[in-house]
Design an enzyme around this catalytic site. Structure first.
Site, PDB file in Angstrom:
ATOM      1  N   ILE A  35      10.469 -27.846 -55.721  1.00 41.60           N
ATOM      2  CA  ILE A  35      10.752 -27.389 -54.514  1.00 41.60           C
ATOM      3  C   ILE A  35      12.837 -28.045 -54.378  1.00 41.60           C
ATOM      4  CG2 ILE A  35      11.365 -26.016 -52.516  1.00 41.60           C
ATOM      5  CD1 ILE A  35       9.044 -25.278 -53.940  1.00 41.60           C
ATOM      6  N   PRO A  36      13.746 -27.234 -55.488  1.00 38.61           N
ATOM      7  CA  PRO A  36      15.260 -27.998 -55.503  1.00 38.61           C
ATOM      8  C   PRO A  36      15.331 -28.409 -54.059  1.00 38.61           C
ATOM      9  CG  PRO A  36      15.038 -25.963 -56.569  1.00 38.61           C
ATOM     10  CD  PRO A  36      13.650 -25.902 -55.512  1.00 38.61           C
ATOM     11  N   CYS A  37      15.368 -28.999 -53.231  1.00 39.65           N
ATOM     12  CA  CYS A  37      16.132 -29.431 -52.162  1.00 39.65           C
ATOM     13  C   CYS A  37      17.030 -29.756 -52.122  1.00 39.65           C
ATOM     14  CB  CYS A  37      14.940 -30.311 -51.446  1.00 39.65           C
ATOM     15  SG  CYS A  37      14.216 -31.835 -51.452  1.00 39.65           S
ATOM     16  N   HIS A  38      16.958 -30.814 -54.049  1.00 40.79           N
ATOM     17  CA  HIS A  38      18.624 -31.454 -53.804  1.00 40.79           C
ATOM     18  C   HIS A  38      20.090 -30.296 -54.045  1.00 40.79           C
ATOM     19  CE1 HIS A  38      16.569 -30.230 -57.479  1.00 40.79           C
ATOM     20  NE2 HIS A  38      17.543 -30.354 -57.876  1.00 40.79           N
ATOM     21  N   ARG A  39      19.280 -29.342 -54.418  1.00 41.53           N
ATOM     22  CA  ARG A  39      20.310 -27.363 -54.449  1.00 41.53           C
ATOM     23  C   ARG A  39      21.259 -27.594 -53.061  1.00 41.53           C
ATOM     24  NH1 ARG A  39      16.401 -24.693 -58.593  1.00 41.53           N
ATOM     25  NH2 ARG A  39      17.212 -26.088 -60.095  1.00 41.53           N
TER      26      ARG A  39
END
Length: 174
Positions: free
Chosen positions: A139-143
């Site tokens: 779940i790409p929270c860095h995006r």
């Protein structure tokens, strides 16, 4: 809900050591650990969460292989049926699904995600959910970034967030 002992598998990435922690009985993934510089430090973080036993990658859930694919420069999508979402509210799950839909190599703001889940004033809620994301990378929270274009916070530090975004941009150009 965990139904059995926890196992973990460690992966060496271009950014350091990462791990997938999963329930031995159900094979549900309980947590993905962001890369860190030191394998012993990572093992300490895992054991702080819950006692567990390291297993060889062949015994790891398929999500482990998905993360290897990601660090090979390819986008992945979460396999929701493999993630232990117990303990998350319905709204938190909606946030995770909205973040998972952000295309590889792109970013969205906390406000974008809040609007996507139908709660345009829930930017702080989105940020709080991201700060507790048990499945980073998957779940790409860095995006997710701030409205002013700055990176905002990140569990692995802003430097790692910047490196992950640059990594994705590089591979998305190819």
């Amino acid at each position: 809900m965990m139904t059995g002992p926890l196992f973990y598998t460690i992966l060496e990435t271009p950014f350091g050591f990462s791990a997938v922690v999963f329930d031995a009985d159900s094979s549900l993934v309980n947590r993905v650990f962001l890369p860190c510089e030191s394998r012993p430090l990572l093992i300490g973080q895992i054991r702080d969460m819950a006692p567990g036993q390291e297993v060889v990658p062949e015994r790891a859930p398929r999500l482990f292989r998905d993360i290897q694919i990601y660090f090979g420069g390819h986008p992945i999508r979460p396999r929701w049926e493999d993630l232990n979402l117990n303990g998350l509210t319905g709204l938190q799950r909606r946030v995770l699904r909205a973040v998972a839909a952000i295309p590889y190599g792109q970013t969205r703001t906390y406000g974008d995600i809040a609007r996507k889940i139908g709660h345009p004033s829930a930017c702080r809620f989105v940020g709080g959910t991201m700060s507790r994301n048990p499945f980073p990378i998957v779940i790409p929270c860095h995006r997710v970034i701030r409205a002013d274009g700055s990176l905002g916070g990140f569990g692995g530090g802003v430097g790692l967030k910047r490196r992950l975004l640059a990594f994705e941009k590089e591979f998305s150009r190819n």
